[in-house]
Design an enzyme around this catalytic site. Structure first.
Site, PDB file in Angstrom:
ATOM      1  CG  HIS A 217      -2.204  -0.863   0.803  1.00  0.00           C
ATOM      2  ND1 HIS A 217      -3.474  -0.551   1.190  1.00  0.00           N
ATOM      3  CD2 HIS A 217      -2.314  -1.983   0.053  1.00  0.00           C
ATOM      4  CE1 HIS A 217      -4.310  -1.465   0.705  1.00  0.00           C
ATOM      5  NE2 HIS A 217      -3.623  -2.346   0.023  1.00  0.00           N
ATOM      6  CB  SER A 221      -1.699  -3.017  -7.285  1.00  0.00           C
ATOM      7  OG  SER A 221      -2.162  -3.696  -6.161  1.00  0.00           O
ATOM      8  CE  LYS A 245     -10.735  -8.992 -12.134  1.00  0.00           C
ATOM      9  NZ  LYS A 245     -10.876  -8.208 -13.342  1.00  0.00           N
ATOM     10  CG  ASP A 246      -9.669  -9.481  -4.423  1.00  0.00           C
ATOM     11  OD1 ASP A 246      -9.185  -9.723  -5.543  1.00  0.00           O
ATOM     12  OD2 ASP A 246      -9.177  -8.636  -3.636  1.00  0.00           O
ATOM     13  CD  GLU A 289       2.121 -33.652   1.954  1.00  0.00           C
ATOM     14  OE1 GLU A 289       2.190 -34.857   1.622  1.00  0.00           O
ATOM     15  OE2 GLU A 289       1.048 -33.087   2.201  1.00  0.00           O
TER      16      GLU A 289
HETATM   17  C1  HEM Z   1       0.625 -15.870   2.916  1.00  0.00           C
HETATM   18  C2  HEM Z   1       1.072 -15.549   1.748  1.00  0.00           C
HETATM   19  C3  HEM Z   1       0.772 -14.270   1.044  1.00  0.00           C
HETATM   20  C4  HEM Z   1      -0.297 -13.414   1.203  1.00  0.00           C
HETATM   21  C5  HEM Z   1      -1.485 -13.536   2.160  1.00  0.00           C
HETATM   22  C6  HEM Z   1      -0.106 -12.341   0.253  1.00  0.00           C
HETATM   23  C7  HEM Z   1      -0.975 -11.276   0.106  1.00  0.00           C
HETATM   24  C8  HEM Z   1      -0.914 -10.359  -0.916  1.00  0.00           C
HETATM   25  C9  HEM Z   1      -1.947  -9.431  -1.245  1.00  0.00           C
HETATM   26  C10 HEM Z   1      -3.301  -9.298  -0.513  1.00  0.00           C
HETATM   27  C11 HEM Z   1      -1.535  -8.724  -2.323  1.00  0.00           C
HETATM   28  C12 HEM Z   1      -2.332  -7.686  -3.111  1.00  0.00           C
HETATM   29  C13 HEM Z   1      -3.251  -8.412  -4.083  1.00  0.00           C
HETATM   30  C14 HEM Z   1      -2.536  -9.141  -5.188  1.00  0.00           C
HETATM   31  O1  HEM Z   1      -1.714  -8.509  -5.900  1.00  0.00           O
HETATM   32  O2  HEM Z   1      -2.772 -10.361  -5.336  1.00  0.00           O
HETATM   33  C15 HEM Z   1      -0.194  -9.159  -2.653  1.00  0.00           C
HETATM   34  C16 HEM Z   1       0.610  -8.642  -3.644  1.00  0.00           C
HETATM   35  C17 HEM Z   1       1.901  -9.047  -3.925  1.00  0.00           C
HETATM   36  N1  HEM Z   1       2.540 -10.149  -3.399  1.00  0.00           N
HETATM   37 FE1  HEM Z   1       1.824 -11.338  -1.929  1.00  0.00          FE
HETATM   38  N2  HEM Z   1       1.054 -12.544  -0.458  1.00  0.00           N
HETATM   39  C18 HEM Z   1       1.624 -13.711  -0.006  1.00  0.00           C
HETATM   40  C19 HEM Z   1       2.786 -14.286  -0.456  1.00  0.00           C
HETATM   41  C20 HEM Z   1       3.636 -13.722  -1.411  1.00  0.00           C
HETATM   42  C21 HEM Z   1       4.852 -14.316  -1.887  1.00  0.00           C
HETATM   43  C22 HEM Z   1       5.388 -15.654  -1.421  1.00  0.00           C
HETATM   44  C23 HEM Z   1       5.398 -13.443  -2.794  1.00  0.00           C
HETATM   45  C24 HEM Z   1       6.687 -13.533  -3.589  1.00  0.00           C
HETATM   46  C25 HEM Z   1       7.662 -14.303  -3.375  1.00  0.00           C
HETATM   47  C26 HEM Z   1       4.511 -12.311  -2.909  1.00  0.00           C
HETATM   48  C27 HEM Z   1       4.714 -11.219  -3.722  1.00  0.00           C
HETATM   49  C28 HEM Z   1       3.791 -10.233  -3.975  1.00  0.00           C
HETATM   50  C29 HEM Z   1       3.963  -9.129  -4.880  1.00  0.00           C
HETATM   51  C30 HEM Z   1       5.219  -8.812  -5.721  1.00  0.00           C
HETATM   52  C31 HEM Z   1       2.780  -8.392  -4.853  1.00  0.00           C
HETATM   53  C32 HEM Z   1       2.462  -7.114  -5.662  1.00  0.00           C
HETATM   54  C33 HEM Z   1       1.831  -7.544  -6.917  1.00  0.00           C
HETATM   55  C34 HEM Z   1       1.460  -6.429  -7.838  1.00  0.00           C
HETATM   56  O3  HEM Z   1       1.064  -5.361  -7.366  1.00  0.00           O
HETATM   57  O4  HEM Z   1       1.589  -6.659  -9.040  1.00  0.00           O
HETATM   58  N3  HEM Z   1       3.449 -12.522  -2.056  1.00  0.00           N
HETATM   59  N4  HEM Z   1       0.157 -10.166  -1.777  1.00  0.00           N
END
Ligand code: HEM
Length: 417
Positions: A217, A221, A245-246, A289
């Site tokens: 934030h 995004s 959408k989500d 797994e």
């Molecule tokens: C428990 C695991 C995770 C949760 C709950 C989580 C949650 C979120 C949420 C709510 C967003 C914003 C919505 C979206 O873009 O889908 C986001 C964006 C993002 N997440 Fe995660 N995430 C997790 C794991 C990860 C992992 C493992 C990575 C990378 C190794 C990652 C990288 C990113 C990136 C780069 C964004 C920005 C995407 C964009 O704006 O294009 N996330 N994450």
């Protein structure tokens, strides 16, 4: 958090009173209701919310399971059967937790690949990316330790194989491994500490998820075009557009998940884990797994134990280093056909490694694993750095997000007629 003007107006006197003292509702409103979100986000951007749902499911089911589970060598296996048969809804809690772990990984792999495809790791989102990698490592630690708890054959032998990897460290390896076990083999102290850590790690993970959303934030995004937001035309409020959408995707995911929980409860598990752990009998094939299989294939592709361990950890470290390996200014692979080609190669490689990880380490399986492991590293360490210099212009890129949404020229297609 995000830098947009707050337009939250407390409706009731009590809300105003509270807002002046602890503006928590203002924060929620600014971050999750009016938050300006790129208007062109597609369904690949819904995984974050899906992940959040699975995190909550794992936490709730896990807390209740622990109320009935007994972390003792002689009782752990039976206590899990007791949960399945005697505890009210225990079978449901356990199947939700077991399959929830798999679905958590399905969603995270889609989430990570989305990030790679659309260049979401590039400036200014490097910290967001690194926090993501930390979350992923914590997820793996939690899943590994959770799998040991039912104290079946695969729990015990999986734990033995993986903890033994630390013994590959020169000089201090054996010492570290025994310190880790709390004994001279995987046994009672190991089981007890694994339960303790299996409870702790998801709490840490939850903290990192909050930091992840905070980091997101601050910068906002990325989007399928990979372009920066230039004006308020490029965004829509988070609610109702992206909440809906989500929710849609969360319902799709939860429906498929429910199908697995109720009708294919053990499909993703190993039958051997319904045999009580026996340190005197090694199962014919020790397989982790499914979500660990590509890394297991990399581990076994290298003939030397220490080399295998380094390659396995290295394969994740190169992913962490992505923002510094791929310096190409164009984010989205929509506008990078060559990088897109090699990305497809990477996805196929990861899947094939997953397939090979489940096979015995012999014959052509090993040869194929070696070639694919090589591609994994070459993709990150050679191809992406080279393409950073060789693929830097694209005439077809739209000028802005709004241009892209309206058909590249900023003119509504119908209005042209
Ligand atoms: C428990 C695991 C995770 C949760 C709950 C989580 C949650 C979120 C949420 C709510 C967003 C914003 C919505 C979206 O873009 O889908 C986001 C964006 C993002 N997440 Fe995660 N995430 C997790 C794991 C990860 C992992 C493992 C990575 C990378 C190794 C990652 C990288 C990113 C990136 C780069 C964004 C920005 C995407 C964009 O704006 O294009 N996330 N994450």
């Amino acid at each position: 958090m995000g830098h947009h003007e707050s337009n939250y107006e407390p409706k009731w006197a009590i809300a105003k009173w509270f807002d002046e003292r602890l503006p928590v509702y203002r924060m929620m409103s600014d971050q999750f209701i009016t938050f300006p979100t790129p208007r062109n986000l597609n369904y690949w951007w819904t995984m974050g919310m899906v992940l959040f749902f699975f995190l909550v499911i794992q936490l709730i089911t896990g807390i209740i399971l622990t109320m009935h589970y007994i972390p003792h060598e002689d009782m752990a296996f039976n206590s899990v059967e007791h949960i399945m048969r005697d505890v009210n809804w225990g079978w449901l809690l356990r199947y939700m937790h077991m399959n929830g772990a798999s679905f958590f990984f399905i969603a995270v792999y889609i989430h990570i690949l989305r990030g790679i495809y659309y260049g979401s790791y590039k400036a200014p989102r490097e910290v967001l990316w690194l926090v993501g990698v930390v979350i992923y490592i914590l997820m793996m630690a939690a899943a590994f330790m959770g799998y040991v708890l039912p104290w079946g054959q695969m729990s015990f032998w999986g734990a033995t194989v993986i903890t033994n990897l630390f013994s590959a460290i020169p000089l201090v390896g054996d010492y570290i491994t025994q310190w880790f076990w709390g004994a001279y083999a995987v046994s009672q102290p190991t089981l007890n500490r694994f339960l303790s850590l299996h409870y702790l790690v998801p709490m840490l993970l939850t903290v990192f998820v909050l930091i992840h959303v905070w980091a997101l934030h601050v910068v906002g995004s990325n989007n399928p075009e990979g372009l920066d937001v230039k004006s308020s035309d490029d965004t829509l409020p988070f609610h109702p557009y992206f909440t809906m959408k989500d929710m849609f995707m969360a319902i799709v995911f939860l429906t498929i998940y429910a199908f697995f929980v109720f009708f294919m409860s053990n499909y993703m598990g190993e039958p051997d884990n319904y045999i009580r752990a026996n340190p005197m009998v090694t199962p014919p094939h020790i397989v982790p797994e499914w979500y660990f299989l590509p890394f297991y294939a990399i581990l076994r592709a290298i003939p030397d134990k220490l080399g295998g361990v380094i390659a396995m950890f290295g394969s994740i470290m190169v992913v962490a280093a992505l923002p510094w390996l791929d310096r190409n200014p164009i984010r989205s692979l929509r506008y990078r056909p060559r990088a897109r080609f090699f990305f497809a190669g990477f996805v196929v490689t990861a899947m094939l490694l997953g397939f090979l990880g489940a096979k015995p380490a012999e014959g052509w399986y090993v040869t194929a694993s070696r070639i694919l492991t090589l591609y994994w590293f070459v993709y990150f360490l050679v191809i992406l750095p080279l393409l950073s210099k060789m693929e830097t212009t694209n005439r077809h890129m739209p000028g802005s997000i709004t241009d892209a949404v309206l058909g590249h020229h900023g003119v509504i297609p119908e209005a042209k007629q």
